[in-house]
Design an enzyme around this catalytic site. Structure first.
Site, PDB file in Angstrom:
ATOM      1  N   ARG A 265       0.846  -1.193   0.000  1.00  0.00           N
ATOM      2  CA  ARG A 265       0.000   0.000   0.000  1.00  0.00           C
ATOM      3  C   ARG A 265       0.882   1.245   0.000  1.00  0.00           C
ATOM      4  NH1 ARG A 265      -4.751  -1.811   4.330  1.00  0.00           N
ATOM      5  NH2 ARG A 265      -5.183  -3.817   3.323  1.00  0.00           N
ATOM      6  N   ARG A 280       2.476   1.715  10.525  1.00  0.00           N
ATOM      7  CA  ARG A 280       1.983   1.833   9.147  1.00  0.00           C
ATOM      8  C   ARG A 280       3.139   1.598   8.192  1.00  0.00           C
ATOM      9  NH1 ARG A 280      -2.463   6.148   8.046  1.00  0.00           N
ATOM     10  NH2 ARG A 280      -3.408   4.639   9.469  1.00  0.00           N
ATOM     11  N   GLU A 352      -5.503  -0.885  15.154  1.00  0.00           N
ATOM     12  CA  GLU A 352      -6.350  -1.760  14.340  1.00  0.00           C
ATOM     13  C   GLU A 352      -5.520  -2.905  13.771  1.00  0.00           C
ATOM     14  OE1 GLU A 352      -8.178  -2.027   9.946  1.00  0.00           O
ATOM     15  OE2 GLU A 352      -8.000   0.001  10.770  1.00  0.00           O
ATOM     16  N   SER A 355     -10.028  -5.923   9.919  1.00  0.00           N
ATOM     17  CA  SER A 355     -11.352  -5.474   9.506  1.00  0.00           C
ATOM     18  C   SER A 355     -12.089  -6.689   8.969  1.00  0.00           C
ATOM     19  CB  SER A 355     -11.256  -4.404   8.411  1.00  0.00           C
ATOM     20  OG  SER A 355     -10.815  -3.178   8.941  1.00  0.00           O
ATOM     21  N   ARG A 394       1.029  -4.671  13.447  1.00  0.00           N
ATOM     22  CA  ARG A 394       0.581  -4.113  14.727  1.00  0.00           C
ATOM     23  C   ARG A 394       0.391  -5.195  15.776  1.00  0.00           C
ATOM     24  NH1 ARG A 394      -3.724  -0.191  11.697  1.00  0.00           N
ATOM     25  NH2 ARG A 394      -2.189   1.187  10.725  1.00  0.00           N
TER      26      ARG A 394
END
Length: 427
Positions: A265, A280, A352, A355, A394
């Site tokens: 990403r 990130r 996070e 998802s 994470r």
């Protein structure tokens, strides 16, 4: 994408839902969809009428010639020629309507489920579950970016040298811990009945459109322009596209897939303290679970997938919470999303790590993914779901921070057989 028939039958519901997602062009876009569809249908009817007339006239020519009525036959030929010309123009117009309608539908988000709360952003998300205890660390506790230096687990500078910022090099016990997490997540998914896939790491444009990354996330994906291929942002893309243009039998549902891949990403515009260390990255590892179900089963499956991911966090002894994303924070393609977050003790904030989403028919309409019911006629769009189970960076950050002790970094019991060690020590 949304189907035109659904939009026509549920216009007000669609507009209200899109406004909940903060899609400002909701009413304008839906009105344009209906206008283009009306133009397409009118053009299609006129074209069908002309083709029918052309067919009749063509048959008459032979009969007229056989009867010696040459003048009438020539007139019929001229009429057929005119009809062909007009039909060609209508066919081109019909294609223009269809192309413009498809491109417009690609830009319209999915309609959120009624359970999605109102809200503008992360502060309006609602917690629905939590577990575990936040560890009490000493005053000398270190954030993970300091721990990885102290224990020589990850080298960010080498990554910058080789590639650039956001591409870390895992080494020694850091690399072994990374591999242990991947194998642990995969084994847990296999035990839950998922079939493992190892998909390509680059996908074509059709795959990007199939799952909704294109055109919405085009700027966030790495694009190999010479071959028009995209580095995958998640295994969801290639795994779900395994079923593009596929008709499944009802007896085959649910389809349960799992895959481990690196993910890429660009994360354009990300900066600041919240992106330090592993928070990130441009390249990271993730295990993804994907399911394809009948519509009436999909929300029960969504809960099962959330519980599966939650179970991993419990086994890793990580404090967690599950939140349901509000309309202003939910993704472009999803109807309902749960985010799972873990407590980062040294950073004192939630991170996070997963998802879990239900897309209902939004992806299957793009993918032309259908299933054939055992009873009744016709094929129906399936529901697609996916979830991170789990994303590694994470998770590793929280594991390192939460388990630091004066003797070293403790490895949770569930991971010890995969790591081959119980503690990370210096030297």
């Amino acid at each position: 994408m949304l189907s035109v028939s659904y939009i026509k039958d549920n216009k007000d519901i669609v507009i209200t839902g899109l406004l909940k997602k903060k899609f400002k062009q909701a009413e304008e876009s839906i009105e344009k969809v209906l206008s283009l569809d009306e133009g397409r249908r009118t053009t299609q009817k006129r074209l069908d009428d002309l083709l029918a007339e052309q067919n009749v006239a063509s048959k008459q020519i032979g009969q007229l010639m056989k009867e010696g009525r040459r003048e009438e036959a020539e007139a019929a030929k001229a009429r057929v020629s005119d009809l062909k010309s007009e039909s060609k123009e209508l066919g081109e117009r019909l294609q223009q309507y269809s192309d413009e309608l498809t491109q417009l539908l690609y830009t319209i988000p999915n309609v959120p489920h009624e359970r999605v709360p109102e809200g503008n952003g992360a502060d309006d998300n609602i917690e629905v579950d939590n577990g575990g205890s936040k560890p009490a660390l000493g005053a000398d506790a270190l954030p993970h970016w300091e721990l990885i230096k102290e224990y020589d687990l990850i080298d960010f500078e080498l990554g910058i040298k080789i590639t650039g910022a956001g591409f870390p090099v895992y080494k020694g016990k850091g690399a072994r811990l990374q591999r242990a997490l991947i194998n642990f997540f995969l084994d847990e998914a296999l035990a839950a009945g998922y079939t493992e896939f190892t998909p390509p790491l680059l996908v074509n444009e059709a795959s990007g459109y199939g799952t909704g990354q294109l055109p919405d996330k085009e700027g966030q994906m790495y694009h190999a322009t010479a071959d028009n291929l995209y580095l995958i942002p998640t295994a969801e893309v290639p795994i779900t596209n395994l079923f593009r243009d596929v008709i499944l039998q009802e007896s085959e549902l649910p389809v349960k897939c799992v895959g481990y891949t690196p993910c890429f990403r660009r994360e354009a515009g990300s900066w600041g303290a919240h992106v330090r260390g592993l928070n990130r990255l441009h390249q990271f590892d993730k295990v993804e679970i994907v399911q394809i179900t009948k519509p009436e089963d999909s929300y029960a499956v969504l809960e099962d997938m959330r519980q599966h991911a939650t179970g991993l966090l419990k086994k890793l002894e990580l404090p967690y919470r599950a939140i349901i994303l509000c309309g202003g924070d939910i993704g472009f393609t999803t109807a309902l999303t749960y985010d799972l977050e873990v407590w980062s003790a040294a950073q004192e904030r939630w991170l996070e790590v997963s998802s879990v989403s239900n897309f209902e028919t939004y992806q299957s309409n793009r993918l032309r993914l259908r299933y054939k019911p055992e009873e009744g006629k016709g094929n129906l769009p399936a529901h697609t779901l996916n979830g991170s189970a789990l994303a590694l960076p994470r998770i590793m950050a929280a594991l390192l921070e939460n388990n630091q002790t004066p003797e070293g970094i403790r490895i949770p019991k569930a991971l010890q057989p995969y790591c081959g060690f119980e503690m990370i020590t210096k030297g």
